[in-house]
Design an enzyme around this catalytic site. Structure first.
Site, mmCIF file in Angstrom:
data_model
loop_
_atom_site.group_PDB
_atom_site.id
_atom_site.type_symbol
_atom_site.label_atom_id
_atom_site.label_comp_id
_atom_site.label_asym_id
_atom_site.label_seq_id
_atom_site.Cartn_x
_atom_site.Cartn_y
_atom_site.Cartn_z
ATOM 1 N N ARG A 106 83.713 107.998 54.698
ATOM 2 C CA ARG A 106 82.406 107.750 54.068
ATOM 3 C C ARG A 106 82.604 106.598 53.100
ATOM 4 O O ARG A 106 83.362 106.725 52.132
ATOM 5 C CB ARG A 106 81.922 109.003 53.330
ATOM 6 N N HIS A 133 74.177 106.648 59.437
ATOM 7 C CA HIS A 133 74.716 108.004 59.262
ATOM 8 C C HIS A 133 74.637 108.714 60.625
ATOM 9 O O HIS A 133 73.862 109.651 60.812
ATOM 10 C CB HIS A 133 73.881 108.732 58.206
ATOM 11 N N GLN A 136 74.989 112.636 61.145
ATOM 12 C CA GLN A 136 73.816 113.372 60.667
ATOM 13 C C GLN A 136 72.751 113.424 61.766
ATOM 14 O O GLN A 136 72.198 114.481 62.071
ATOM 15 C CB GLN A 136 73.242 112.671 59.424
ATOM 16 N N ASP A 228 64.070 111.241 53.315
ATOM 17 C CA ASP A 228 65.380 111.198 52.671
ATOM 18 C C ASP A 228 65.158 110.669 51.257
ATOM 19 O O ASP A 228 64.065 110.192 50.921
ATOM 20 C CB ASP A 228 66.326 110.285 53.491
ATOM 21 N N CYS A 269 67.867 115.314 55.466
ATOM 22 C CA CYS A 269 69.321 115.423 55.660
ATOM 23 C C CYS A 269 70.003 116.123 54.494
ATOM 24 O O CYS A 269 71.113 116.621 54.642
ATOM 25 C CB CYS A 269 69.911 114.034 55.886
ATOM 26 N N ARG A 297 75.285 120.813 61.239
ATOM 27 C CA ARG A 297 76.336 119.816 61.006
ATOM 28 C C ARG A 297 77.684 120.389 61.452
ATOM 29 O O ARG A 297 78.489 119.693 62.072
ATOM 30 C CB ARG A 297 76.420 119.439 59.508
HETATM 31 N N1 NVA Z 1 70.562 107.990 52.297
HETATM 32 C C1 NVA Z 1 71.401 108.914 51.579
HETATM 33 C C2 NVA Z 1 71.959 109.926 52.518
HETATM 34 C C3 NVA Z 1 72.814 110.986 51.891
HETATM 35 C C4 NVA Z 1 73.382 111.952 52.889
HETATM 36 C C5 NVA Z 1 72.501 108.152 50.860
HETATM 37 O O1 NVA Z 1 73.059 107.210 51.459
HETATM 38 O O2 NVA Z 1 72.809 108.480 49.724
HETATM 39 N N1 CP Z 2 73.567 114.994 54.611
HETATM 40 C C1 CP Z 2 74.786 114.714 54.127
HETATM 41 O O1 CP Z 2 75.514 113.883 54.661
HETATM 42 O O2 CP Z 2 75.111 115.436 53.034
HETATM 43 P P1 CP Z 2 76.379 115.199 52.087
HETATM 44 O O3 CP Z 2 76.128 113.930 51.330
HETATM 45 O O4 CP Z 2 76.401 116.405 51.209
HETATM 46 O O5 CP Z 2 77.600 115.079 52.943
#
Ligand code: NVA
Ligand code: CP
Length: 311
Positions: A106, A133, A136, A228, A269, A297
Site C-alpha cells: 500500500r 484500489h 477492493q 468513498d 469501501c 475482502r
Molecule cells: N480513497 C480512500 C480509500 C481508503 C480505503 C483513500 O485512498 O484513502
Molecule cells: N477499504 C480499505 O481498503 O480499508 P483499509 O484502509 O482499512 O484497508
C-alpha cells in the site's frame, strides 16, 4: 521465481482479462461457501505486506487469509523498513524477493508500486495506491453479485470524489458489463486515461459508462449507490477546501437513495467519515451492505493469493 519466468502481479485491474475477474469472483464465492479447501494452499509461504499508509481491512484480511491458508504474513511498515531512511525501492524489492513468496504493498505513488513490481522476482499485489484500489473492487463485485445475483446490466452510481476507488470501479465495471454512472464535481473527476480505457472496455462488454455533475442524475434507476471519503489518505492538507466543494451536493443522504425509485443498496469501501460523504441514517440502514463488503475482502484475498501463485 527467476526473472525469466512470468510472474503474476495485480497492480491494477487492467492486468486482468474479464475471464480472470469472473474466475476470481467464482473462486471467492466457492471459498466462502467452504466448497474449496484452501487450508494448505499457502503452506510454507510468506506474504510481505508493505504499508506506507494506515489500514484496517486490507491488512487484517490479508493477514487472516494467509493464516487460514497455512501461510504467514509479515506486516512491514514503510517507515520501519530502511525504505523510510532512503534505501531504494529497487534494492528493497530484490532483497524481499529472497525472503518472501508474495509482496502486497500500500503506497502513495502508483509509480513506486510499479518500480517495486519491476524489480521484484515474486508477485506484487496493489493494496491501494493513489491511482487505484483493485483488490477492493474485486471483492465489491463479489458483493454485488451475491446481493443481486448478476453483474451484467446492474447499474452502480458512484457519487463523490473521482479517486482511486472510482478509478478501479471504472476498470472493473467496464470490463465485465456493469453500468457505472459517476457524479463528480468539476476538478475532481476520475483519471482521464482510465476513463478512456473504461469507455473502450465498455464497448466490448456492453456496459454503459457516464460521468455527470449531478448526483440526482447519476442515481436514476441505480441498483447500488457507492461513495468513498472526500479526503483520501495523503490529501489531508486539502481537507477544508474539499469539504466545501463536496458536502453541499455530494453527501449520500436518504433523500438521494430514495430518489432512485427502486430498492437500492448502499456501498462504501470504508473507512467512512460519517456525516461527511454519508449520513448515519444511510450507512446504518437496512440497505447498507458495507459490512458484507468488508467481510468479502477476506474471501477475495484468498482467491487473489491463489491467483497470483498460479493455483
Ligand atoms: N480513497 C480512500 C480509500 C481508503 C480505503 C483513500 O485512498 O484513502
Ligand atoms: N477499504 C480499505 O481498503 O480499508 P483499509 O484502509 O482499512 O484497508
Amino acid at each position: 521465481m527467476g526473472r525469466d519466468l512470468v510472474k503474476r502481479d495485480l497492480l491494477w485491474l487492467v492486468d486482468l482479462e474479464p475471464e480472470d475477474i469472473w474466475e476470481l469472483i467464482v473462486t471467492a464465492r466457492r471459498i466462502k461457501a467452504g466448497r474449496i479447501d484452501v487450508s494448505r494452499d499457502m503452506e510454507g509461504k510468506v506474504l510481505g505486506m508493505i504499508f506506507q499508509k494506515p489500514s484496517t481491512r486490507t491488512r487484517v484480511s490479508f493477514e487472516v487469509a494467509m493464516l487460514q491458508m497455512g501461510g504467514h504474513a509479515l506486516y512491514l511498515n514503510w517507515n520501519d523498513l530502511q525504505l523510510g531512511r532512503g534505501e531504494s525501492i529497487k534494492d528493497t524489492a530484490r532483497v524481499l524477493s529472497r525472503y518472501v513468496d508474495i509482496i502486497m504493498a500500500r503506497v502513495y505513488s502508483h509509480l513506486d508500486l510499479k518500480e517495486l513490481a519491476y524489480y521484484s522476482d515474486v508477485p506484487v499485489i496493489n493494496g491501494l495506491s493513489d491511482l487505484c484500489h483493485p483488490v477492493q473492487i474485486l471483492s465489491d463485485l463479489l458483493t454485488i453479485y451475491e446481493k443481486l445475483g448478476r453483474l451484467v446490466g446492474v447499474k452502480v452510481a458512484y457519487v463523490g470524489d473521482g479517486n482511486n476507488v472510482a478509478n478501479s470501479l471504472l476498470i472493473g465495471c467496464s470490463k465485465i458489463g456493469v453500468d457505472l454512472s459517476l457524479a463528480c464535481p468539476e476538478g475532481y473527476e476520475p483519471n482521464q486515461d482510465i476513463l478512456g480505457m473504461a469507455r473502450e472496455y465498455a464497448a466490448q462488454s456492453g456496459a454503459k459508462i457516464e460521468l455527470v455533475r449531478e448526483p440526482s442524475e447519476a442515481v436514476k434507476g441505480a441498483d447500488i449507490i457507492y461513495t468513498d471519503t472526500f479526503v483520501s489518505m495523503g490529501m489531508e492538507k486539502e481537507r477544508e477546501e474539499r469539504l466545501k466543494v463536496f458536502i453541499p451536493k455530494y453527501r449520500v443522504t436518504m433523500d438521494l437513495v430514495t430518489s432512485t425509485g427502486k430498492r437500492t443498496y448502499f456501498m462504501h469501501c470504508l473507512p467512512a467519515h460519517r456525516g461527511e460523504e454519508v449520513t448515519d441514517e444511510v450507512i446504518d440502514s437496512g440497505i447498507s451492505i458495507v459490512y458484507d463488503q468488508a467481510e468479502n475482502r477476506l474471501h477475495m484475498q484468498k482467491a487473489i493469493l491463489r491467483w497470483v501463485s498460479g493455483l
